[in-house]
Design a protein around this motif. Structure first.
Motif, short mmCIF file in Angstrom:
data_model
loop_
_atom_site.label_atom_id
_atom_site.label_comp_id
_atom_site.label_asym_id
_atom_site.label_seq_id
_atom_site.Cartn_x
_atom_site.Cartn_y
_atom_site.Cartn_z
N GLU A 94 0.83 -1.22 0.00
CA GLU A 94 0.00 0.00 0.00
C GLU A 94 0.86 1.26 0.00
N THR A 95 2.09 1.18 0.55
CA THR A 95 3.05 2.29 0.53
C THR A 95 2.58 3.48 1.37
N ARG A 96 2.53 3.23 2.66
CA ARG A 96 2.21 4.32 3.57
C ARG A 96 3.36 5.32 3.63
N PRO A 97 3.14 6.60 3.93
CA PRO A 97 1.82 7.13 4.28
C PRO A 97 1.01 7.69 3.11
N TRP A 98 1.64 7.85 1.94
CA TRP A 98 0.92 8.55 0.86
C TRP A 98 0.07 7.59 0.02
N LEU A 99 0.31 6.29 0.21
CA LEU A 99 -0.51 5.24 -0.42
C LEU A 99 -0.40 5.19 -1.95
N GLN A 100 0.81 5.44 -2.43
CA GLN A 100 1.02 5.34 -3.89
C GLN A 100 0.66 3.95 -4.41
N GLY A 101 0.92 2.92 -3.58
CA GLY A 101 0.63 1.55 -4.02
C GLY A 101 -0.86 1.27 -4.04
N ALA A 102 -1.52 1.60 -2.94
CA ALA A 102 -2.96 1.30 -2.82
C ALA A 102 -3.77 2.13 -3.81
N ARG A 103 -3.37 3.38 -3.99
CA ARG A 103 -4.20 4.27 -4.81
C ARG A 103 -3.81 4.22 -6.29
N LEU A 104 -2.50 4.17 -6.57
CA LEU A 104 -2.04 4.38 -7.94
C LEU A 104 -1.63 3.08 -8.65
N THR A 132 0.15 11.77 11.24
CA THR A 132 -0.74 12.00 12.38
C THR A 132 -2.19 12.22 11.95
N GLU A 133 -2.39 12.43 10.62
CA GLU A 133 -3.76 12.65 10.13
C GLU A 133 -4.02 11.72 8.95
N PHE A 134 -5.28 11.43 8.71
CA PHE A 134 -5.67 10.70 7.51
C PHE A 134 -6.82 11.44 6.86
#
Ligand code: MRU
Length: 334
Positions: A179-189, A284-286
């Motif tokens: 998923e590639t936290r925190p920006w989620l390049q994997g999950a989203r892109l 610290t935020e989502f």
């Protein structure tokens, strides 16, 4: 199935305007943003409307064209603004240097160079994809990290380009992507790109990688790069180093795929690569909602450096360095 990505594109140069697919909104919204100045382009790079090392370089090249068109005397200032937009991906500086090398006040020549950087990136990706795919045996399971696809480049992708081509050649049974936290390049892109092409993929939490590699055979971990030092040490998305350690432990091979513009031979080793730190809010935020206790401090480096000793192969458009020693890379890149 054709070899190239099915129409996924993140950058357009149309009518003298730089159009960027806003990657902050994917996969929910497909919205394009127009950049008409170098400052707007630098902001788009900094804010990650456009991201991925090669794509950042391409966008910066067009940013200089936008600046020079408005005021040729603004070239130097625009170059400085663009160079400061993100620190780790050397493709940004490589592209700016290339643009400066042709700048004589001739706007048409400048634009042609930006278009060439864009077009060459796609061609290089297709070449790397063929080199990388040759290393993958039929029926392989692969794991990739971050997004290195058409969205991160001029098209097709680097690591994801190898996966695309290897899949088209029948070499890949399953793709796992973090998923590639925190920006989620994997999950989203990456998930979005895989699904658009019907490539069989499964998303995993970043923390599931060791469990995955210890319970089923993963043949290759395949990643891109933001900067590769002369000795092969490779900066890439945070978490890449951890994957390389786990891969070595469980016997998966580790491949880095990057065009020659990602190499920084002026740096002897990876400890000299500047590592970008982004706002603590990414942790610290989502989506704007607080998830950590108010006031909690956070350390958010968004890249790490994988030592060359953990990398089995570095693939670039000029060939493959396996293992990627200083001598092998020098022979490859001149
Ligand atoms: O922060 P990002 O999304 O720009 O990071 C991208 C990566 O780390 C990629 O793996 C790298 O740029 C290679 S993209 C072909």
């Amino acid at each position: 199935m054709t070899e190239t990505s099915k129409g996924v594109q993140a950058i357009r140069w149309q009518g003298g305007v730089l159009q960027l697919l806003d990657q902050r909104l994917l996969p929910v919204d497909e919205r394009w943003i127009d950049c008409r100045t170098a400052v707007e382009t630098a902001a788009a790079i900094h804010d990650m409307v456009v991201r991925g090392a090669p794509a950042i370089g391409i966008a910066a090249a067009f940013g200089l064209v936008l600046a020079a068109r408005r005021d040729p005397a603004a070239f130097d200032a625009a170059e400085a603004v663009l160079a400061a937009s993100r620190p780790t991906a050397v493709n940004l500086h490589w592209a700016l240097k290339r643009m400066r090398g042709v700048w004589t006040g001739d706007l048409a020549r400048l634009e042609a160079e930006a278009v060439a950087i864009f077009d060459e990136d796609l061609a290089q990706n297709l070449t790397m994809a063929r080199f990388g795919a040759e290393l993958i045996a039929p029926g392989s399971r692969v794991l990739t990290h971050c997004n290195t696809g058409a969205l991160a480049t001029g098209g097709h992708g680097t690591a994801l380009g190898v996966i695309r081509t290897a899949w088209a050649q029948g070499r890949i049974a399953e793709v796992y992507n973090t998923e590639t936290r925190p920006w989620l390049q994997g999950a989203r892109l990456t998930a979005w790109e895989l699904m658009r092409e019907g490539i069989p993929g499964q998303l995993i939490a970043d923390g599931a990688a060791a469990h995955l590699m210890s319970t089923i055979r993963i043949d290759w971990v395949i990643v891109g790069a933001d900067r590769i030092a002369a000795n092969g040490d490779t900066a890439n998305k945070i978490g890449t180093h951890m994957l390389a350690v786990v891969a070595r432990h469980y016997g998966a091979k580790f491949m880095v795929v990057a065009p020659s513009g990602t190499f920084d031979l002026s740096l002897a080793s990876g400890d000299l690569i500047p590592i970008e730190e982004r706002t603590a809010k990414e942790l610290t935020e989502f989506k704007g909602a607080q998830i950590a206790p108010a006031g909690m401090r956070a350390f958010n480096p968004v890249f790490d450096v994988t030592p060359a000793s953990l990398i089995d192969a570095i693939v670039c458009e000029r060939g493959v360095a396996t293992p990627p020693t200083t001598a092998a890379l020098k022979a490859l890149l001149g």
